[in-house]
Every structure is written in structure tokens, then in C-alpha cells.
Design a protein around this motif. Structure first.
Motif, PDB file in Angstrom:
ATOM      1  N   SER A 179      -5.166  -4.167  -4.968  1.00 37.85           N
ATOM      2  CA  SER A 179      -5.148  -5.559  -4.525  1.00 37.85           C
ATOM      3  C   SER A 179      -5.886  -6.490  -5.482  1.00 37.85           C
ATOM      4  O   SER A 179      -5.847  -7.702  -5.324  1.00 37.85           O
ATOM      5  CB  SER A 179      -5.759  -5.675  -3.129  1.00 37.85           C
ATOM      6  OG  SER A 179      -7.110  -5.275  -3.160  1.00 37.85           O
ATOM      7  N   TYR A 180      -6.565  -5.924  -6.487  1.00 34.51           N
ATOM      8  CA  TYR A 180      -7.266  -6.757  -7.470  1.00 34.51           C
ATOM      9  C   TYR A 180      -6.293  -7.408  -8.444  1.00 34.51           C
ATOM     10  O   TYR A 180      -6.632  -8.364  -9.108  1.00 34.51           O
ATOM     11  CB  TYR A 180      -8.288  -5.920  -8.253  1.00 34.51           C
ATOM     12  CG  TYR A 180      -9.406  -5.398  -7.399  1.00 34.51           C
ATOM     13  CD1 TYR A 180     -10.460  -6.215  -7.014  1.00 34.51           C
ATOM     14  CD2 TYR A 180      -9.404  -4.088  -6.943  1.00 34.51           C
ATOM     15  CE1 TYR A 180     -11.485  -5.741  -6.214  1.00 34.51           C
ATOM     16  CE2 TYR A 180     -10.424  -3.602  -6.143  1.00 34.51           C
ATOM     17  CZ  TYR A 180     -11.452  -4.432  -5.782  1.00 34.51           C
ATOM     18  OH  TYR A 180     -12.461  -3.972  -4.984  1.00 34.51           O
ATOM     19  N   LYS A 229       2.562  -2.446   3.884  1.00 35.51           N
ATOM     20  CA  LYS A 229       1.697  -1.710   2.952  1.00 35.51           C
ATOM     21  C   LYS A 229       2.530  -0.858   1.998  1.00 35.51           C
ATOM     22  O   LYS A 229       2.281  -0.842   0.789  1.00 35.51           O
ATOM     23  CB  LYS A 229       0.720  -0.831   3.742  1.00 35.51           C
ATOM     24  CG  LYS A 229      -0.251  -0.068   2.891  1.00 35.51           C
ATOM     25  CD  LYS A 229      -1.167   0.793   3.736  1.00 35.51           C
ATOM     26  CE  LYS A 229      -2.016   1.669   2.834  1.00 35.51           C
ATOM     27  NZ  LYS A 229      -2.643   2.763   3.557  1.00 35.51           N
ATOM     28  N   PHE A 249       4.184  -3.092  -0.616  1.00 31.14           N
ATOM     29  CA  PHE A 249       3.247  -3.558  -1.641  1.00 31.14           C
ATOM     30  C   PHE A 249       2.856  -2.431  -2.592  1.00 31.14           C
ATOM     31  O   PHE A 249       2.670  -2.661  -3.785  1.00 31.14           O
ATOM     32  CB  PHE A 249       2.010  -4.194  -1.003  1.00 31.14           C
ATOM     33  CG  PHE A 249       2.332  -5.401  -0.157  1.00 31.14           C
ATOM     34  CD1 PHE A 249       3.318  -6.308  -0.529  1.00 31.14           C
ATOM     35  CD2 PHE A 249       1.663  -5.622   1.039  1.00 31.14           C
ATOM     36  CE1 PHE A 249       3.625  -7.412   0.247  1.00 31.14           C
ATOM     37  CE2 PHE A 249       1.964  -6.728   1.828  1.00 31.14           C
ATOM     38  CZ  PHE A 249       2.945  -7.622   1.438  1.00 31.14           C
ATOM     39  N   ASP A 264       5.351  -1.919  -5.301  1.00 36.17           N
ATOM     40  CA  ASP A 264       5.189  -2.954  -6.323  1.00 36.17           C
ATOM     41  C   ASP A 264       6.502  -3.351  -6.995  1.00 36.17           C
ATOM     42  O   ASP A 264       6.554  -3.579  -8.191  1.00 36.17           O
ATOM     43  CB  ASP A 264       4.161  -2.481  -7.366  1.00 36.17           C
ATOM     44  CG  ASP A 264       3.567  -3.630  -8.162  1.00 36.17           C
ATOM     45  OD1 ASP A 264       3.467  -4.740  -7.618  1.00 36.17           O
ATOM     46  OD2 ASP A 264       3.220  -3.411  -9.337  1.00 36.17           O
ATOM     47  N   THR A 284       0.089 -12.181   1.090  1.00 39.62           N
ATOM     48  CA  THR A 284       0.042 -11.157   0.047  1.00 39.62           C
ATOM     49  C   THR A 284       1.285 -11.251  -0.838  1.00 39.62           C
ATOM     50  O   THR A 284       1.183 -11.169  -2.066  1.00 39.62           O
ATOM     51  CB  THR A 284      -0.074  -9.744   0.670  1.00 39.62           C
ATOM     52  OG1 THR A 284      -1.264  -9.698   1.463  1.00 39.62           O
ATOM     53  CG2 THR A 284      -0.119  -8.667  -0.394  1.00 39.62           C
ATOM     54  N   ILE A 320       1.095 -11.957  -4.885  1.00 40.44           N
ATOM     55  CA  ILE A 320       1.684 -11.020  -5.850  1.00 40.44           C
ATOM     56  C   ILE A 320       2.753 -11.717  -6.677  1.00 40.44           C
ATOM     57  O   ILE A 320       2.807 -11.582  -7.902  1.00 40.44           O
ATOM     58  CB  ILE A 320       2.271  -9.788  -5.130  1.00 40.44           C
ATOM     59  CG1 ILE A 320       1.151  -8.934  -4.534  1.00 40.44           C
ATOM     60  CG2 ILE A 320       3.130  -8.959  -6.079  1.00 40.44           C
ATOM     61  CD1 ILE A 320       1.636  -7.847  -3.585  1.00 40.44           C
TER      62      ILE A 320
END
Length: 168
Positions: free
Chosen positions: A14-15, A93, A96, A99, A135, A139
């Protein structure tokens, strides 16, 4: 496992996008281990990650092309809105973690469609869905801003076709 070096850019959970600034030995909790020192690209935060956890790093892919960005608005990821919040949160989740920019854009569009339908009923998104929306936007902003000149609030209108993307 791929070895990373000082100066490499990676995505770390998440960074988001980070640069490896150092690899050093640290004594933490009485245990001496090698750590990657990561600097977040969009803030001044520094993160220590044990070298053995480098499998969590994702390589930075080349920036999307203008045409790839324009095509993101054509797919909508299926979401089962009948599931409870916890189950839907797990679905988000998983999305994400994969990706996949197209899947994340499709998820954003689906959540926005759900938000619009709920608004007609004078209802709001559940917290789980609202967090997933934010989120997705974060992203996608990080990904699209590598190619486009944009503000964070431009992501949604671009994907909805209401704002023409501008190349850097």
C-alpha cells in the motif's frame, strides 16, 4: 527471488512506488538482519523491509500509453453486491493484490455505478466500498500520473469519459 539494488524503483504494498536508497544490516529485536531502505516517491517516508521479504516487491512496469489509458474506461469488473461487507472487502483485497490496472479501473467504474444507483434510493456506499473506491483512485492516480498531467480528482472523470486526458 530477484535481487534488487540501490536505486531500483519498486512498488511495495500500500506504500506504492518506492526507491531503494540503501541496503544495510540492522539489529532489531535482538536479531541482526539485512534490510532494504525504501524512500516513498510521493512523500518523505522511509521504510525498512527485511531482504527476505523482497518477494513482496513488484517491479515497476513501463508507463501506460495514451491509448491504453483511454481504453481503461471500457471494462467494468464484476462485483457481487449481495455479499456481506467482509466478503466484498476480501474481493477488493484480491483485486488490489493482483495489481492489474484494467481490473482496478473496472472496479472503480463498478463502485461508481453502484454509488449512483444508491444515490437514487437516497442511500450511500458502505464503508468497505467507499474505502475500496478511494484505494482505486489512489492506485490509478499513481499509475496514470506517470503518463498524464493530472490532479488526483481528475482520475474518475477521465475514466468516465468526462475529461480528456492530457499527456505530459
Amino acid at each position: 527471488m530477484k535481487q534488487f539494488g540501490i536505486g531500483d524503483k519498486i512498488k511495495y504494498g500500500s506504500y506504492g512506488e518506492c526507491r531503494i536508497t540503501d541496503i544495510r544490516e540492522e539489529n532489531i529485536g535482538g536479531r541482526v538482519r539485512d534490510f532494504y531502505v525504501l524512500a516513498q516517491c510521493k512523500s518523505s517516508s522511509t521504510i525498512l523491509v527485511p531482504v527476505e521479504k523482497a518477494n513482496c516487491f513488484k517491479e515497476i512496469c513501463p508507463p501506460l500509453t495514451f491509448d491504453e489509458i483511454k481504453s481503461l474506461s471500457s471494462a467494468m469488473t464484476e462485483i457481487d453486491w449481495t455479499k456481506d461487507d467482509k466478503s466484498r472487502g476480501e474481493v477488493f483485497k484480491d483485486i488490489f493484490e493482483r495489481d492489474d490496472v484494467s481490473e482496478i479501473a473496472g472496479t472503480l467504474l463498478n463502485i461508481l455505478s453502484r454509488q449512483k444507483a444508491l444515490k437514487l434510493q437516497r442511500k450511500k456506499l458502505r464503508t468497505t466500498d467507499l474505502n475500496a473506491l478511494r484505494t482505486c483512485e489512489r492506485i490509478l492516480f499513481e499509475e496514470l500520473s506517470r503518463t498524464l498531467t493530472l490532479h488526483e480528482e481528475d482520475v474518475t472523470p477521465i475514466l468516465q469519459g468526462n475529461l480528456e486526458p492530457q499527456l505530459k
